[in-house]
Design a protein around this motif. Structure first.
Motif, mmCIF file in Angstrom:
data_model
loop_
_atom_site.group_PDB
_atom_site.id
_atom_site.type_symbol
_atom_site.label_atom_id
_atom_site.label_comp_id
_atom_site.label_asym_id
_atom_site.label_seq_id
_atom_site.Cartn_x
_atom_site.Cartn_y
_atom_site.Cartn_z
ATOM 1 N N LYS A 100 26.370 -3.757 -27.170
ATOM 2 C CA LYS A 100 25.309 -4.749 -26.994
ATOM 3 C C LYS A 100 25.759 -6.159 -27.319
ATOM 4 O O LYS A 100 25.041 -7.108 -27.067
ATOM 5 C CB LYS A 100 24.112 -4.392 -27.873
ATOM 6 C CG LYS A 100 23.243 -3.327 -27.254
ATOM 7 C CD LYS A 100 21.953 -3.217 -28.009
ATOM 8 C CE LYS A 100 21.008 -2.265 -27.305
ATOM 9 N NZ LYS A 100 19.904 -1.906 -28.185
ATOM 10 N N LYS A 256 26.629 0.101 -15.658
ATOM 11 C CA LYS A 256 25.888 -1.148 -15.836
ATOM 12 C C LYS A 256 24.532 -0.937 -16.472
ATOM 13 O O LYS A 256 23.953 -1.847 -17.030
ATOM 14 C CB LYS A 256 25.664 -1.824 -14.478
ATOM 15 C CG LYS A 256 26.908 -1.971 -13.650
ATOM 16 C CD LYS A 256 27.722 -3.144 -14.102
ATOM 17 C CE LYS A 256 28.865 -3.390 -13.149
ATOM 18 N NZ LYS A 256 29.928 -4.155 -13.777
ATOM 19 N N VAL A 259 23.733 -0.284 -21.098
ATOM 20 C CA VAL A 259 23.338 -1.217 -22.152
ATOM 21 C C VAL A 259 21.820 -1.336 -22.262
ATOM 22 O O VAL A 259 21.278 -1.576 -23.339
ATOM 23 C CB VAL A 259 24.009 -2.586 -21.930
ATOM 24 C CG1 VAL A 259 23.502 -3.257 -20.681
ATOM 25 C CG2 VAL A 259 23.809 -3.492 -23.121
ATOM 26 N N PHE A 260 21.097 -1.106 -21.168
ATOM 27 C CA PHE A 260 19.640 -1.221 -21.211
ATOM 28 C C PHE A 260 18.985 0.013 -21.817
ATOM 29 O O PHE A 260 17.796 0.013 -22.105
ATOM 30 C CB PHE A 260 19.084 -1.427 -19.793
ATOM 31 C CG PHE A 260 19.492 -2.744 -19.190
ATOM 32 C CD1 PHE A 260 18.901 -3.917 -19.608
ATOM 33 C CD2 PHE A 260 20.472 -2.810 -18.219
ATOM 34 C CE1 PHE A 260 19.266 -5.138 -19.064
ATOM 35 C CE2 PHE A 260 20.847 -4.023 -17.667
ATOM 36 C CZ PHE A 260 20.242 -5.187 -18.092
ATOM 37 N N ARG A 261 19.766 1.061 -21.967
ATOM 38 C CA ARG A 261 19.163 2.311 -22.440
ATOM 39 C C ARG A 261 19.616 2.730 -23.825
ATOM 40 O O ARG A 261 19.259 3.791 -24.295
ATOM 41 C CB ARG A 261 19.485 3.441 -21.444
ATOM 42 C CG ARG A 261 18.877 3.230 -20.087
ATOM 43 C CD ARG A 261 17.366 3.242 -20.157
ATOM 44 N NE ARG A 261 16.875 4.552 -20.492
ATOM 45 C CZ ARG A 261 16.538 5.454 -19.590
ATOM 46 N NH1 ARG A 261 16.592 5.167 -18.321
ATOM 47 N NH2 ARG A 261 16.115 6.643 -19.969
ATOM 48 N N ILE B 78 27.374 -8.955 -20.644
ATOM 49 C CA ILE B 78 26.868 -7.785 -21.360
ATOM 50 C C ILE B 78 25.694 -7.170 -20.596
ATOM 51 O O ILE B 78 25.604 -5.964 -20.460
ATOM 52 C CB ILE B 78 26.435 -8.181 -22.785
ATOM 53 C CG1 ILE B 78 27.670 -8.662 -23.554
ATOM 54 C CG2 ILE B 78 25.773 -7.021 -23.498
ATOM 55 C CD1 ILE B 78 27.364 -9.327 -24.863
ATOM 56 N N GLU B 80 23.882 -6.733 -17.033
ATOM 57 C CA GLU B 80 24.066 -6.856 -15.594
ATOM 58 C C GLU B 80 22.797 -7.486 -15.001
ATOM 59 O O GLU B 80 21.692 -7.096 -15.383
ATOM 60 C CB GLU B 80 24.278 -5.448 -15.025
ATOM 61 C CG GLU B 80 24.412 -5.365 -13.538
ATOM 62 C CD GLU B 80 25.769 -5.797 -13.039
ATOM 63 O OE1 GLU B 80 26.630 -6.157 -13.868
ATOM 64 O OE2 GLU B 80 25.961 -5.783 -11.823
#
Lengths: 262, 246
Positions: A100, A256, A259-261, B78, B80
């Motif tokens: 992160k 990709k 990082v959002f999860r 970091i 996308e």
């Protein structure tokens, strides 16, 4: 969701320094402040397998010496495969802090894990080899095949670990499922028993087990002192390359979104 | 020559209310796409376009949650982009958080090599800067002690010294003006100023308007993920302050 293979290779090459640092971090860290230090990596599997050999040779009424060699030859690839798979499930989750905060090609996390485990496994293989010689096993030039066997096993294991490391980020329950699944797979893999000891449905199931050719890659040279048959080698090559291909594809497609999860 | 181009950048987050969707939810969702899902969408950065040229010193300001850090992280690669695109020319130094990636069990010296590799330094570079970093952090005595025994000030000093040891082309700073005692803060300020002077582009996120107006030549004001002001500090900072009060 497009990805670019050349960019991927360039990024991985750019991060080789981090990869090496992560590998040595893993090798050093585990045994920091223990008295025997890295020796534990060698002693542990040795003791573990000795216990199993002693117990199961009595249980199966087998000759201790031949059974020990038989078991060791199967346990070496299995232990490597199983630790890569179970540990890779948390390889991305455990590095959340880094992922992160800094941009890094995420493949270095499962890859460094598998590489460190490969070094462990090869060293414990050498120790076991000494032990096999000590109890009177035969050592011949076919052992030259072992590095080839390790290469194929590594590709196969990394391929699986790429899929599992990503999948666990999206479905956290997997880390618990995998531990049980690997236990089940252990018994479906002819490690404690010989494959021809089985009949019927179970034999068919074991025949479909993708880990089987990799066990045989090690067992032929170590236990039977012959080169593996060409059908075993060909199926191992096919399985390892296709697993690696699918693993890379899945990983790069989802990379990709990781990082959002986290 | 470095430059940054951002076209219609949007970054979308999913907010999970109670739990992550299970495997069951996932497969159920495949067949029943209209069922209300366990998460809602949130646009942290919405339709941002900007161009930053070589030599610019940019400050990004806005309220908490305005999307400043998300924008900076997107520029570092970091996050996308969910929509739009980013084109960055030049080597970016990711100075987002000091000491990120330090391993508590490792000594200060080992962490210089581990964290330095993560920051993108080569081994030769690290060998060159090692003694300077240790001296600047004033940690000569403790450099071979695991960092978990460091005081928070020592930890900060090591992270700061390492992160600021090599001059990048593009410098991104997320509120990192170092802690520590007064003497160190003075030293750190000078080091940061040298770093900024040596960089081609500097982007910082800060709530300190005094700092922004002295360091930056351009200020971007974000509100709910959108740009609402962009220009010289004396024009945009009053807008931000007015926003705060109004």
């Amino acid at each position: 969701m497009k990805f670019n293979l050349r960019k991927f290779v360039a990024e991985l090459y750019g991060a080789r320094n981090v990869l090496l640092q992560l590998i040595s971090q893993q090798l050093i860290l585990r045994y920091r402040r223990t008295i025997l230090g890295y020796l534990w990596t060698l002693i542990n599997p040795l003791l573990m397998m000795s216990i199993m050999a002693a117990v199961f040779s009595v249980l199966f009424n087998a000759d201790l010496k031949t059974f020990t060699i038989f078991l060791f030859a199967g346990m070496i690839p299995w232990n490597f495969f199983s630790s890569v798979v179970t540990q890779s499930s948390t390889s991305l989750i455990n590095n959340e802090g880094l992922i992160k905060k800094i941009y890094l090609p995420k493949i270095i996390f499962p890859l460094s894990l598998a590489s460190a485990l490969l070094i462990d496994s090869m060293l414990s293989f050498l120790v076991l080899l000494v032990m096999i010689v000590a109890i009177g096993g035969s050592v011949s030039w076919v052992l030259m095949f072992i590095p080839v066997a390790y290469t194929m096993l590594f590709f196969f294991s990394v391929g699986i670990s790429l899929m599992i490391s990503v999948a666990t980020v999206f479905f956290r329950d997997l880390q618990h499922i995998i531990v049980i699944a690997m236990q089940g797979l252990f018994f479906l893999t002819p490690i404690l028993y010989k494959r021809d000891a089985l009949a019927g449905l179970v034999a068919g199931l074991v025949g479909l087990n993708p880990v089987l050719p990799f066990i045989e890659l090690f067992r032929y040279p170590l236990y039977l002192a012959v080169l593996p048959s060409s059908s075993v080698v060909i199926s191992a090559i096919l399985i390892s390359l296709s697993t690696m291909g699918i693993g890379l594809f899945v990983f790069l497609r989802c990379e990709k979104r990781i990082v959002f999860r986290l | 020559m470095s430059s940054i181009q951002v076209e219609n950048l949007s970054v979308k987050f999913h907010i999970y209310h109670d739990r992550s969707p299970s495997l069951k939810d996932y497969f159920a969702g495949l067949f029943k796409p209209k069922k209300s899902s366990a998460c809602s969408e949130f646009w942290a950065v919405k339709d941002v376009s900007l161009e930053i040229q070589s030599g610019e010193r940019v400050g990004i300001v806005g309220h908490n949650g305005a999307g400043k850090s998300t924008l900076l992280k997107a520029l570092c690669g970091i996050y996308e982009p969910s929509e739009g695109r980013i084109h960055v020319e030049g080597r970016v130094a990711p100075l987002l958080e000091i000491g990120a990636g330090f391993h508590p069990e490792f000594t200060g010296r080992e962490n210089i090599y581990l964290n330095g590799a993560i920051l993108g330094y080569t081994n030769e570079q690290l060998r060159e800067i090692e003694s300077e970093v240790i001296a600047f952090a004033e940690l000569e005595e403790f450099i071979d002690t695991p960092v978990k025994y460091y005081s928070s000030g020592m930890y900060m000093r090591l992270g700061f010294s390492l992160a600021t040891a090599v001059r990048p082309e593009i410098l991104m700073l997320d509120e990192i003006f170092a802690g520590g005692d007064a003497a160190f803060v003075e030293k750190a300020k000078i080091r940061i100023q040298n770093l900024i002077a040596g960089s081609d582009i500097m982007i910082t996120v800060s709530h300190d308007m005094g700092l922004v107006s002295t360091l930056c030549t351009r200020v971007i004001l974000l509100k709910h993920g959108e740009i609402v002001g962009d220009g010289a500090p004396q024009n945009v900072i009053p807008l931000y302050l007015q926003n705060c009060n109004g």
